[in-house]
Design an enzyme around this catalytic site. Structure first.
Site, mmCIF file in Angstrom:
data_model
loop_
_atom_site.group_PDB
_atom_site.id
_atom_site.type_symbol
_atom_site.label_atom_id
_atom_site.label_comp_id
_atom_site.label_asym_id
_atom_site.label_seq_id
_atom_site.Cartn_x
_atom_site.Cartn_y
_atom_site.Cartn_z
ATOM 1 C CG HIS A 184 -36.010 20.254 11.559
ATOM 2 N ND1 HIS A 184 -36.681 20.684 10.438
ATOM 3 C CD2 HIS A 184 -36.239 18.911 11.632
ATOM 4 C CE1 HIS A 184 -37.263 19.663 9.841
ATOM 5 N NE2 HIS A 184 -37.024 18.566 10.558
ATOM 6 N N GLY B 34 -37.049 23.323 9.204
ATOM 7 C CA GLY B 34 -37.988 22.810 8.191
ATOM 8 C C GLY B 34 -39.411 22.881 8.714
ATOM 9 C CG HIS B 35 -40.694 20.507 12.068
ATOM 10 N ND1 HIS B 35 -39.575 19.965 12.639
ATOM 11 C CD2 HIS B 35 -41.453 19.461 11.666
ATOM 12 C CE1 HIS B 35 -39.653 18.642 12.585
ATOM 13 N NE2 HIS B 35 -40.774 18.304 11.997
ATOM 14 C CG ASP C 46 -42.037 13.359 5.192
ATOM 15 O OD1 ASP C 46 -41.290 12.387 5.328
ATOM 16 O OD2 ASP C 46 -41.929 14.395 5.873
ATOM 17 C CD GLN D 197 -46.411 12.487 6.139
ATOM 18 O OE1 GLN D 197 -45.997 11.582 6.849
ATOM 19 N NE2 GLN D 197 -46.136 13.756 6.398
ATOM 20 C CG LEU E 14 -33.128 21.514 7.790
ATOM 21 C CD1 LEU E 14 -33.407 22.541 8.905
ATOM 22 C CD2 LEU E 14 -31.649 21.204 7.733
ATOM 23 C CB SER F 296 -36.722 14.762 13.596
ATOM 24 O OG SER F 296 -37.670 15.767 13.370
HETATM 25 P P1 AMP Z 1 -42.380 15.159 11.112
HETATM 26 O O1 AMP Z 1 -42.238 15.854 12.421
HETATM 27 O O2 AMP Z 1 -41.099 14.559 10.609
HETATM 28 O O3 AMP Z 1 -43.535 14.202 11.075
HETATM 29 O O4 AMP Z 1 -42.729 16.278 10.058
HETATM 30 C C1 AMP Z 1 -43.823 17.139 10.241
HETATM 31 C C2 AMP Z 1 -44.052 17.911 8.973
HETATM 32 O O5 AMP Z 1 -42.890 18.658 8.659
HETATM 33 C C3 AMP Z 1 -44.336 17.012 7.763
HETATM 34 O O6 AMP Z 1 -45.338 17.619 6.966
HETATM 35 C C4 AMP Z 1 -43.005 17.001 7.057
HETATM 36 O O7 AMP Z 1 -43.111 16.747 5.665
HETATM 37 C C5 AMP Z 1 -42.521 18.409 7.319
HETATM 38 N N1 AMP Z 1 -41.074 18.511 7.181
HETATM 39 C C6 AMP Z 1 -40.130 17.769 7.799
HETATM 40 N N2 AMP Z 1 -38.902 18.129 7.385
HETATM 41 C C7 AMP Z 1 -39.082 19.115 6.467
HETATM 42 C C8 AMP Z 1 -38.189 19.904 5.667
HETATM 43 N N3 AMP Z 1 -36.882 19.745 5.702
HETATM 44 N N4 AMP Z 1 -38.728 20.825 4.853
HETATM 45 C C9 AMP Z 1 -40.084 20.999 4.787
HETATM 46 N N5 AMP Z 1 -40.959 20.303 5.515
HETATM 47 C C10 AMP Z 1 -40.468 19.373 6.342
#
Ligand code: AMP
Length: 272
Positions: free
Chosen positions: A22, A24-25, A139, A142, A173, A175
Protein backbone atom coordinates in the site's frame (compact mmCIF):
# COMPACT_ATOMS: atom_id res chain seq x y z
CA UNK A 1 22.14 -12.08 -4.31
CA UNK A 2 25.68 -11.15 -3.37
CA UNK A 3 26.81 -11.33 -7.00
CA UNK A 4 23.88 -9.19 -8.15
CA UNK A 5 24.59 -6.69 -5.36
CA UNK A 6 27.93 -5.84 -6.96
CA UNK A 7 26.14 -4.59 -10.05
CA UNK A 8 23.84 -2.28 -8.09
CA UNK A 9 25.29 1.16 -7.40
CA UNK A 10 25.81 2.02 -3.75
CA UNK A 11 24.38 3.09 -1.42
CA UNK A 12 22.02 0.13 -1.63
CA UNK A 13 18.81 0.24 0.44
CA UNK A 14 16.79 -2.77 1.50
CA UNK A 15 13.07 -2.48 2.18
CA UNK A 16 11.71 -5.72 3.62
CA UNK A 17 7.93 -6.24 3.29
CA UNK A 18 5.39 -9.02 3.47
CA UNK A 19 3.65 -7.73 0.35
CA UNK A 20 0.00 -6.63 0.02
CA UNK A 21 1.66 -3.33 -0.70
CA UNK A 22 0.00 0.00 0.00
CA UNK A 23 1.08 3.62 -0.05
CA UNK A 24 2.71 3.18 3.38
CA UNK A 25 5.14 0.68 1.88
CA UNK A 26 5.73 2.93 -1.10
CA UNK A 27 6.56 5.83 1.24
CA UNK A 28 9.52 3.76 2.46
CA UNK A 29 10.90 3.83 -1.07
CA UNK A 30 10.77 7.62 -1.03
CA UNK A 31 12.49 7.67 2.37
CA UNK A 32 15.26 5.47 0.97
CA UNK A 33 15.81 7.83 -1.99
CA UNK A 34 15.70 10.87 0.30
CA UNK A 35 18.40 9.21 2.39
CA UNK A 36 20.61 8.96 -0.66
CA UNK A 37 20.03 5.39 -1.84
CA UNK A 38 21.18 4.85 -5.41
CA UNK A 39 19.67 1.36 -5.57
CA UNK A 40 16.68 -0.09 -3.78
CA UNK A 41 15.76 -3.73 -3.24
CA UNK A 42 12.24 -4.49 -2.02
CA UNK A 43 11.69 -7.98 -0.66
CA UNK A 44 8.28 -9.60 -0.45
CA UNK A 45 8.29 -12.50 1.96
CA UNK A 46 5.48 -13.63 4.22
CA UNK A 47 7.71 -14.92 6.96
CA UNK A 48 6.28 -18.10 8.48
CA UNK A 49 8.36 -17.93 11.66
CA UNK A 50 6.73 -14.74 12.90
CA UNK A 51 3.22 -16.23 12.87
CA UNK A 52 2.01 -18.50 15.65
CA UNK A 53 -0.22 -21.48 14.81
CA UNK A 54 -3.75 -20.15 14.47
CA UNK A 55 -2.61 -16.68 13.33
CA UNK A 56 -3.27 -15.48 9.80
CA UNK A 57 -0.18 -16.87 7.99
CA UNK A 58 -2.21 -18.99 5.55
CA UNK A 59 -4.74 -16.29 4.81
CA UNK A 60 -2.31 -13.36 4.87
CA UNK A 61 -3.05 -11.50 1.60
CA UNK A 62 -0.63 -12.32 -1.25
CA UNK A 63 -1.73 -10.20 -4.24
CA UNK A 64 1.57 -10.68 -6.04
CA UNK A 65 0.40 -9.39 -9.40
CA UNK A 66 -0.90 -6.12 -7.87
CA UNK A 67 2.25 -5.79 -5.76
CA UNK A 68 4.47 -6.01 -8.82
CA UNK A 69 2.33 -3.47 -10.62
CA UNK A 70 2.65 -1.08 -7.67
CA UNK A 71 6.40 -1.53 -7.68
CA UNK A 72 6.73 -1.19 -11.45
CA UNK A 73 6.07 2.54 -11.22
CA UNK A 74 7.83 3.06 -7.91
CA UNK A 75 11.40 3.17 -9.18
CA UNK A 76 13.10 0.27 -7.43
CA UNK A 77 16.03 -1.62 -8.93
CA UNK A 78 15.12 -5.10 -7.74
CA UNK A 79 12.19 -6.97 -6.22
CA UNK A 80 13.13 -10.19 -4.51
CA UNK A 81 10.44 -12.74 -3.62
CA UNK A 82 12.42 -15.50 -1.96
CA UNK A 83 11.16 -19.01 -1.41
CA UNK A 84 10.73 -20.13 2.18
CA UNK A 85 13.42 -22.75 1.47
CA UNK A 86 15.87 -20.02 0.45
CA UNK A 87 15.47 -18.11 3.70
CA UNK A 88 15.12 -21.26 5.81
CA UNK A 89 16.87 -24.21 4.13
CA UNK A 90 15.77 -27.58 5.54
CA UNK A 91 18.64 -27.72 8.04
CA UNK A 92 18.37 -24.07 9.09
CA UNK A 93 18.30 -23.74 12.86
CA UNK A 94 19.66 -20.43 14.19
CA UNK A 95 17.21 -18.01 15.79
CA UNK A 96 17.88 -14.42 16.71
CA UNK A 97 16.32 -13.44 20.02
CA UNK A 98 16.28 -9.91 21.46
CA UNK A 99 14.78 -10.72 24.85
CA UNK A 100 14.84 -7.23 26.43
CA UNK A 101 12.50 -5.74 23.89
CA UNK A 102 10.49 -8.75 22.74
CA UNK A 103 8.29 -9.67 25.68
CA UNK A 104 6.15 -6.61 26.37
CA UNK A 105 3.45 -4.98 24.24
CA UNK A 106 3.18 -6.99 20.99
CA UNK A 107 5.36 -9.71 22.53
CA UNK A 108 2.86 -10.28 25.33
CA UNK A 109 0.14 -11.05 22.83
CA UNK A 110 2.42 -12.76 20.28
CA UNK A 111 5.20 -14.43 22.34
CA UNK A 112 7.35 -15.78 19.45
CA UNK A 113 6.61 -13.06 16.95
CA UNK A 114 9.74 -10.96 17.37
CA UNK A 115 12.09 -13.93 17.28
CA UNK A 116 10.68 -14.65 13.84
CA UNK A 117 11.02 -11.01 12.81
CA UNK A 118 14.57 -10.66 14.17
CA UNK A 119 15.62 -13.89 12.51
CA UNK A 120 14.24 -13.08 9.07
CA UNK A 121 15.57 -9.52 9.11
CA UNK A 122 19.02 -10.77 10.08
CA UNK A 123 18.86 -13.35 7.26
CA UNK A 124 17.86 -10.69 4.73
CA UNK A 125 20.54 -8.28 5.92
CA UNK A 126 23.23 -10.97 5.68
CA UNK A 127 22.07 -12.22 2.27
CA UNK A 128 21.68 -8.80 0.65
CA UNK A 129 24.27 -6.78 2.58
CA UNK A 130 22.62 -3.39 2.01
CA UNK A 131 24.14 -0.12 3.15
CA UNK A 132 20.86 0.95 4.70
CA UNK A 133 17.51 -0.64 5.45
CA UNK A 134 14.24 1.21 5.91
CA UNK A 135 11.54 0.27 8.41
CA UNK A 136 8.27 2.00 9.29
CA UNK A 137 7.59 3.65 12.63
CA UNK A 138 4.18 2.02 12.31
CA UNK A 139 5.81 -1.07 13.83
CA UNK A 140 7.61 0.88 16.51
CA UNK A 141 8.61 -2.07 18.72
CA UNK A 142 9.90 -3.94 15.67
CA UNK A 143 12.01 -0.93 14.74
CA UNK A 144 13.60 -0.83 18.23
CA UNK A 145 14.34 -4.55 18.08
CA UNK A 146 15.98 -4.27 14.68
CA UNK A 147 18.09 -1.32 15.79
CA UNK A 148 19.18 -3.35 18.82
CA UNK A 149 20.12 -6.50 16.90
CA UNK A 150 22.02 -4.51 14.28
CA UNK A 151 23.97 -2.82 17.05
CA UNK A 152 24.57 -5.99 19.08
CA UNK A 153 25.64 -8.09 16.09
CA UNK A 154 27.54 -5.19 14.50
CA UNK A 155 25.83 -5.81 11.20
CA UNK A 156 27.15 -2.56 9.76
CA UNK A 157 23.94 -1.37 8.17
CA UNK A 158 22.22 1.94 8.80
CA UNK A 159 18.64 1.49 10.00
CA UNK A 160 16.44 4.31 8.76
CA UNK A 161 12.95 4.88 10.11
CA UNK A 162 10.06 6.20 8.06
CA UNK A 163 7.09 8.08 9.53
CA UNK A 164 3.65 6.45 9.67
CA UNK A 165 1.75 6.94 6.44
CA UNK A 166 -1.94 7.64 7.11
CA UNK A 167 -5.07 7.96 5.01
CA UNK A 168 -6.82 11.35 4.95
CA UNK A 169 -8.89 10.35 8.00
CA UNK A 170 -5.71 9.56 9.96
CA UNK A 171 -5.89 5.77 9.81
CA UNK A 172 -2.40 4.23 9.63
CA UNK A 173 -2.27 2.18 6.43
CA UNK A 174 -1.84 -1.54 7.03
CA UNK A 175 -2.16 -4.66 4.91
CA UNK A 176 -4.63 -5.97 7.49
CA UNK A 177 -7.01 -3.00 7.04
CA UNK A 178 -8.45 -4.84 4.06
CA UNK A 179 -9.99 -7.39 6.45
CA UNK A 180 -12.25 -4.59 7.77
CA UNK A 181 -15.78 -4.01 6.48
CA UNK A 182 -16.53 -0.65 4.81
CA UNK A 183 -17.96 0.74 8.04
CA UNK A 184 -15.11 -0.80 10.07
CA UNK A 185 -12.60 0.96 7.83
CA UNK A 186 -14.21 4.30 8.64
CA UNK A 187 -14.52 3.51 12.37
CA UNK A 188 -10.87 2.42 12.51
CA UNK A 189 -9.68 6.03 12.14
CA UNK A 190 -10.91 6.58 15.71
CA UNK A 191 -7.73 4.94 16.93
CA UNK A 192 -5.57 7.76 15.59
CA UNK A 193 -8.14 10.36 16.63
CA UNK A 194 -8.02 9.11 20.23
CA UNK A 195 -4.20 9.05 20.14
CA UNK A 196 -4.14 12.61 18.85
CA UNK A 197 -6.64 13.86 21.46
CA UNK A 198 -4.83 12.04 24.25
CA UNK A 199 -1.58 13.64 23.10
CA UNK A 200 -3.14 17.10 23.46
CA UNK A 201 -4.45 16.25 26.94
CA UNK A 202 -1.09 14.90 28.03
CA UNK A 203 0.81 17.92 26.74
CA UNK A 204 -1.61 20.22 28.59
CA UNK A 205 -0.42 18.61 31.83
CA UNK A 206 -3.36 16.32 32.60
CA UNK A 207 -2.68 13.25 34.70
CA UNK A 208 -1.35 10.39 32.58
CA UNK A 209 -3.48 7.68 34.22
CA UNK A 210 -6.64 9.77 33.75
CA UNK A 211 -5.78 10.44 30.08
CA UNK A 212 -5.26 6.73 29.47
CA UNK A 213 -8.53 5.79 31.18
CA UNK A 214 -10.33 8.36 29.07
CA UNK A 215 -8.69 7.00 25.89
CA UNK A 216 -9.81 3.48 26.75
CA UNK A 217 -13.39 4.69 27.26
CA UNK A 218 -13.31 6.61 23.97
CA UNK A 219 -12.06 3.58 22.05
CA UNK A 220 -14.72 1.36 23.59
CA UNK A 221 -17.45 3.82 22.68
CA UNK A 222 -16.02 4.03 19.14
CA UNK A 223 -16.65 0.29 18.76
CA UNK A 224 -13.24 -1.22 19.63
CA UNK A 225 -13.96 -4.48 21.39
CA UNK A 226 -10.62 -5.04 23.12
CA UNK A 227 -7.76 -2.69 23.86
CA UNK A 228 -4.63 -4.82 24.16
CA UNK A 229 -2.60 -1.85 25.32
CA UNK A 230 -2.66 1.92 25.31
CA UNK A 231 0.45 3.17 27.09
CA UNK A 232 2.91 6.02 27.23
CA UNK A 233 6.62 5.22 26.86
CA UNK A 234 9.80 7.28 26.70
CA UNK A 235 10.44 7.69 22.98
CA UNK A 236 13.13 5.36 21.64
CA UNK A 237 12.47 2.84 24.43
CA UNK A 238 9.68 0.63 25.74
CA UNK A 239 9.99 2.14 29.24
CA UNK A 240 6.66 3.28 30.64
CA UNK A 241 6.62 6.92 31.69
CA UNK A 242 6.58 6.85 35.48
CA UNK A 243 5.73 10.48 36.28
CA UNK A 244 2.19 11.54 37.17
CA UNK A 245 1.98 13.97 34.26
CA UNK A 246 4.13 15.53 31.54
CA UNK A 247 5.69 18.94 31.81
CA UNK A 248 8.25 21.05 29.95
CA UNK A 249 11.12 18.98 31.29
CA UNK A 250 9.64 15.61 30.19
CA UNK A 251 11.57 13.79 27.46
CA UNK A 252 9.82 13.07 24.16
CA UNK A 253 7.24 10.37 24.81
CA UNK A 254 5.22 8.09 22.58
CA UNK A 255 1.84 6.47 23.01
CA UNK A 256 1.65 2.89 21.83
CA UNK A 257 -1.74 1.39 21.08
CA UNK A 258 -3.16 -1.91 19.88
CA UNK A 259 -6.89 -2.44 19.77
CA UNK A 260 -9.31 -4.77 18.08
CA UNK A 261 -12.10 -3.82 15.77
CA UNK A 262 -14.21 -6.46 14.00
CA UNK A 263 -11.69 -9.00 15.32
CA UNK A 264 -8.78 -7.26 13.54
CA UNK A 265 -5.86 -6.01 15.63
CA UNK A 266 -4.93 -2.47 14.70
CA UNK A 267 -1.63 -0.96 15.77
CA UNK A 268 -0.75 2.67 15.96
CA UNK A 269 1.54 5.00 17.87
CA UNK A 270 1.90 8.71 18.34
CA UNK A 271 4.76 10.95 19.39
CA UNK A 272 3.59 13.28 22.18
P1 AMP B 1 4.83 -5.32 6.46
O1 AMP B 1 4.64 -5.64 5.02
O2 AMP B 1 3.54 -5.09 7.19
O3 AMP B 1 5.74 -6.29 7.17
O4 AMP B 1 5.57 -3.93 6.51
C1 AMP B 1 6.78 -3.73 5.84
C2 AMP B 1 7.37 -2.42 6.27
O5 AMP B 1 6.46 -1.37 5.97
C3 AMP B 1 7.63 -2.34 7.78
O6 AMP B 1 8.85 -1.66 8.00
C4 AMP B 1 6.45 -1.54 8.27
O7 AMP B 1 6.71 -0.84 9.48
C5 AMP B 1 6.25 -0.58 7.12
N1 AMP B 1 4.90 -0.03 7.11
C6 AMP B 1 3.73 -0.72 7.11
N2 AMP B 1 2.69 0.13 7.13
C7 AMP B 1 3.22 1.39 7.17
C8 AMP B 1 2.66 2.70 7.20
N3 AMP B 1 1.36 2.91 7.24
N4 AMP B 1 3.50 3.75 7.21
C9 AMP B 1 4.86 3.55 7.19
N5 AMP B 1 5.44 2.35 7.15
C10 AMP B 1 4.63 1.28 7.13
Amino acid sequence: MVRQRKKLPAPLALIPTMGALHDGHLSLIKTARDRGANSIIVTIFVNPTQFAPGEDFAKYPRPLHDDLQHLAGAGVELVWIPLVATIYPPDYSTLIVVPDLSHSFEGEIRPHHFTGVATVVTRLLRLIKPDLAVFGEKDYQQLLIIRRLVRDLELGVEIVSAPIFRNPRGLALSSRNQYLSDSGYIQAANLSRVLFETGINLRSGKEISECIKKANRSLKSAGFTKIDYFDLVVDGTLDLVKTKSLDESSPPTRMLAAARLEGIRLLDNWLV
